[in-house]
Write a protein that holds these residues in place. Structure first.
Motif, short mmCIF file in Angstrom:
data_model
loop_
_atom_site.label_atom_id
_atom_site.label_comp_id
_atom_site.label_asym_id
_atom_site.label_seq_id
_atom_site.Cartn_x
_atom_site.Cartn_y
_atom_site.Cartn_z
N VAL A 1 3.71 -2.08 3.64
CA VAL A 1 4.71 -2.57 2.95
C VAL A 1 4.41 -2.33 1.49
N VAL B 1 10.13 -9.15 -1.77
CA VAL B 1 9.24 -8.61 -0.59
C VAL B 1 8.11 -9.24 -0.59
N VAL C 1 7.47 4.18 5.72
CA VAL C 1 8.34 2.57 5.97
C VAL C 1 9.19 2.51 4.93
N GLN D 1 1.43 -5.82 6.20
CA GLN D 1 1.71 -6.06 4.84
C GLN D 1 1.21 -5.01 3.95
N ILE E 1 12.40 0.02 3.01
CA ILE E 1 12.52 -1.25 2.55
C ILE E 1 13.83 -1.31 2.30
N PHE F 1 11.80 -4.47 6.63
CA PHE F 1 10.84 -3.47 6.77
C PHE F 1 10.92 -2.80 8.22
#
Length: 602
Positions: free
Chosen positions: A34, A61, A120, A31, A122, A133
């Protein structure tokens, strides 16, 4: 924005951070990872999402991180992000669906450019609101050798100061030199809509790689424009649903890598361009080539005048023209794919896509002889590929044609239209951001007399892809036949201007508009273009306008040809009403038809 060389050399610190993520968690970022990726994106000045689309992204998200991602629905987003109340109806208010599409484009633009090396990624896959993700593997880049200056300077620059140089498509040595480099560089590719490149379900669609545009001079203007054109072109081509887009990020075996992503024989194409600035003149040259054979499929040269402070507008307008030329239903890409399929047996994975192309080609003339073959092909396709929304949409359109063109007995017409509406609604429910499905629903509602719903779906299609000339023509035609010439006429004119080979029916409503305005010479010109492309109604238009001009010989010829189309000639008023024409058009056109018969009986 980072330039190509900077993007290809990822800082060691970022490579190590990404590799650590992969080693520790595989493809599942934490988390914290992200949220850090989201913050980094929002802080970058080139992430162009509006404030409410940023709020949209933040909301979904956080919902996903809280474990509520699978339950995300449009109503929750409409209520929490867009302030809609409990009366929100996605069928009449498409705000969530349209903003989701725009947000996907914002994300694509970011990851094509400044976010290319983010560890990362999204994304929001099409057909859902739950974000995905992904930890992206580190890229190992190789240095790309520059093109020798002598190779570039040996070509004279294009002429400047005209809006567009026409369709001569000059073959610049610099472009071929660049393609020679492409043949040996290595590229890591990702699907532009966020789906993993290993997804084999996309094999039946042509794959198109948009290479970075090359700057042929060192000026800041050229550098900025060349960097922005490729990413903007990706965004605009995304509006054409039957393409699989790729953006090159680093280096290795482009053709081989793309071939691995689908079945043997599925077409693969490259888009490559150059930019050069001389004073206030900017030249953009672009080519679409077969990645397998290096054959030129299409090319164009745009010679433009640079206004101070208008670089973004220039980039947007040129990328829109390029996307329109490449992606349009009757354009060079579709023509090349069909020609190659005719030359050799198509692979199974391409058959369903070719079926849709055949259906689009049928719609140029609505030939009764082609109808049964195309419809049978579509019925087989939806049976074999039940998730193929475009095939369902085209099948709905052909079921409508059965009724409106008399391909079935009159007593079956209502059942065909009802079935058409059901099939098109099924296509739209599967893919609410699919342009073809929205266009099919717009057309079918028009022929049921539900003109308000027809217009609503037409405007949804326009919003989804304003660069598709067929969408412009569809909406423009239906607005015009309902008497809204002021709005429909310009849309039809844009469609004709932007289409490489416009179908004959594109010219029907411009002819009818000029006829209604008493401009019979212009109306006759438009009607004769349509007639040269083989449409029956065009001869009705030729007859009434030639008669208005007192040309008995041309009127007689038109009436003679029209007699081979009894579904028009026997009762033109019924024909016009069946296609939704308002009474003012019907009465004036049928009166003119009577005058034509009196002038030149046959």
């Amino acid at each position: 924005m980072w330039d190509r060389d900077q993007r290809s050399e990822m800082p060691p610190k970022m490579v190590n951070a990404r590799q650590n993520l992969m080693d520790e968690r595989g493809a599942h970022p934490s988390q914290a990872d992200v949220r850090a990726a989201l913050d980094r994106m929002f802080e970058h000045p080139e992430f162009r999402a509006s404030e409410r689309r940023r709020a949209f992204l933040s909301f979904v998200v956080e919902e996903a991180l809280a474990g509520r991602g699978p339950a995300l629905k449009g109503f929750a987003i409409a209520h929490s992000v867009f302030g809609r109340d409990e009366n929100f109806d996605p069928k009449t208010d498409p705000v969530v669906r349209l903003e989701a599409r725009r947000l996907r484009q914002d994300l694509d633009s970011y990851y094509v450019g400044p976010g290319a090396d983010d560890p990362v990624r999204i994304s929001i896959p099409k057909g859902r609101y739950e974000p995905l993700f992904e930890v992206r593997p580190p890229q190992v880049a190789t240095t790309v050798a520059p093109v020798a200056p002598t190779e570039v300077s040996s070509v004279a620059p294009p002429q400047a100061n005209t809006r567009k140089s026409g369709r001569k498509a000059p073959l610049m040595a610099a472009i071929f030199a660049g393609l020679a480099v492409v043949a040996v560089i290595s590229l890591w590719l990702f699907r532009a809509d966020g789906v993993a490149v290993t997804d084999r379900t996309v094999a039946e669609f042509p794959r198109v790689a948009i290479l970075p545009f090359e700057a042929l001079d060192p000026s800041p203007t050229t550098r900025t424009l060349s960097l922005g054109l490729s990413s903007e072109l990706v965004l605009k081509l995304r509006g054409f649903d039957n393409l699989r887009l790729f953006a090159p990020l680093a280096a290795t075996n482009l053709t081989e890598r793309m071939a691995e992503l689908g079945a043997d024989g599925v077409p693969t194409y490259l888009v490559h361009g150059t930019v050069q600035t001389e004073g206030e003149a900017v030249s953009v040259n672009v080519q679409l080539l077969s990645a397998i054979t290096d054959e030129l499929v299409w090319g164009e040269s745009y010679d433009l005048h640079l206004n101070p402070g208008a670089l973004i507008d220039l980039r947007n307008s040129v990328s829109a023209e390029i996307a329109t030329a490449i992606g349009q239903p009757y354009g060079p890409l579709s023509a090349d794919i069909m020609a190659r399929a005719d030359a050799s047996p198509a692979p199974t994975s391409l058959n369903s896509y070719l079926c849709v192309l055949e259906a689009i080609a049928y719609r140029q003339k609505f030939s009764s002889t082609a109808y049964q073959t195309v419809r049978a092909c579509l019925e087989e396709t939806v049976a074999q590929s039940p998730d193929y929304a475009e095939a369902w949409a085209m099948l709905g359109w052909l079921q409508l044609d059965a009724a409106r063109f008399g391909f079935v007995p009159a007593e079956q017409a209502d059942a065909e239209i009802a079935a058409a509406l059901e099939v098109a609604e099924h296509a739209y429910s599967m893919a609410p951001d699919n342009v073809l499905a929205a266009k099919a629903l717009s057309s079918i509602h028009h022929y049921t007399g539900n003109y308000s719903e027809s217009e609503r779906y037409g405007r949804i299609a326009l919003d989804l892809n304003p660069h598709d000339p067929d969408t412009l023509a569809q909406v423009g035609w239906r607005l015009s036949v309902r008497g809204k010439f002021d709005e429909g006429g310009p849309l039809m004119a844009q469609a004709i201007e932007r289409t490489v080979d416009p179908p004959g029916w594109y010219y029907h409503l411009p002819s009818l508009q000029h006829f209604m305005q008493g401009n019979f010479e212009r109306a006759l010109e438009e009607a004769e273009i349509a007639a040269s492309k083989g449409t029956g109604f065009a001869w009705f238009l030729v007859a009434i306008n030639a008669a208005a001009l007192g040309d008995a010989e041309k009127t007689a010829l038109a009436l003679d040809v029209l007699s081979a189309h009894p579904y028009i000639s026997a009762d033109p008023a019924a024909f016009l009403r069946r296609h939704g024409a308002i009474d003012e058009i019907v009465l004036k056109a049928t009166a003119a038809y009577g005058a034509a018969q009196r002038l030149a009986p046959f």
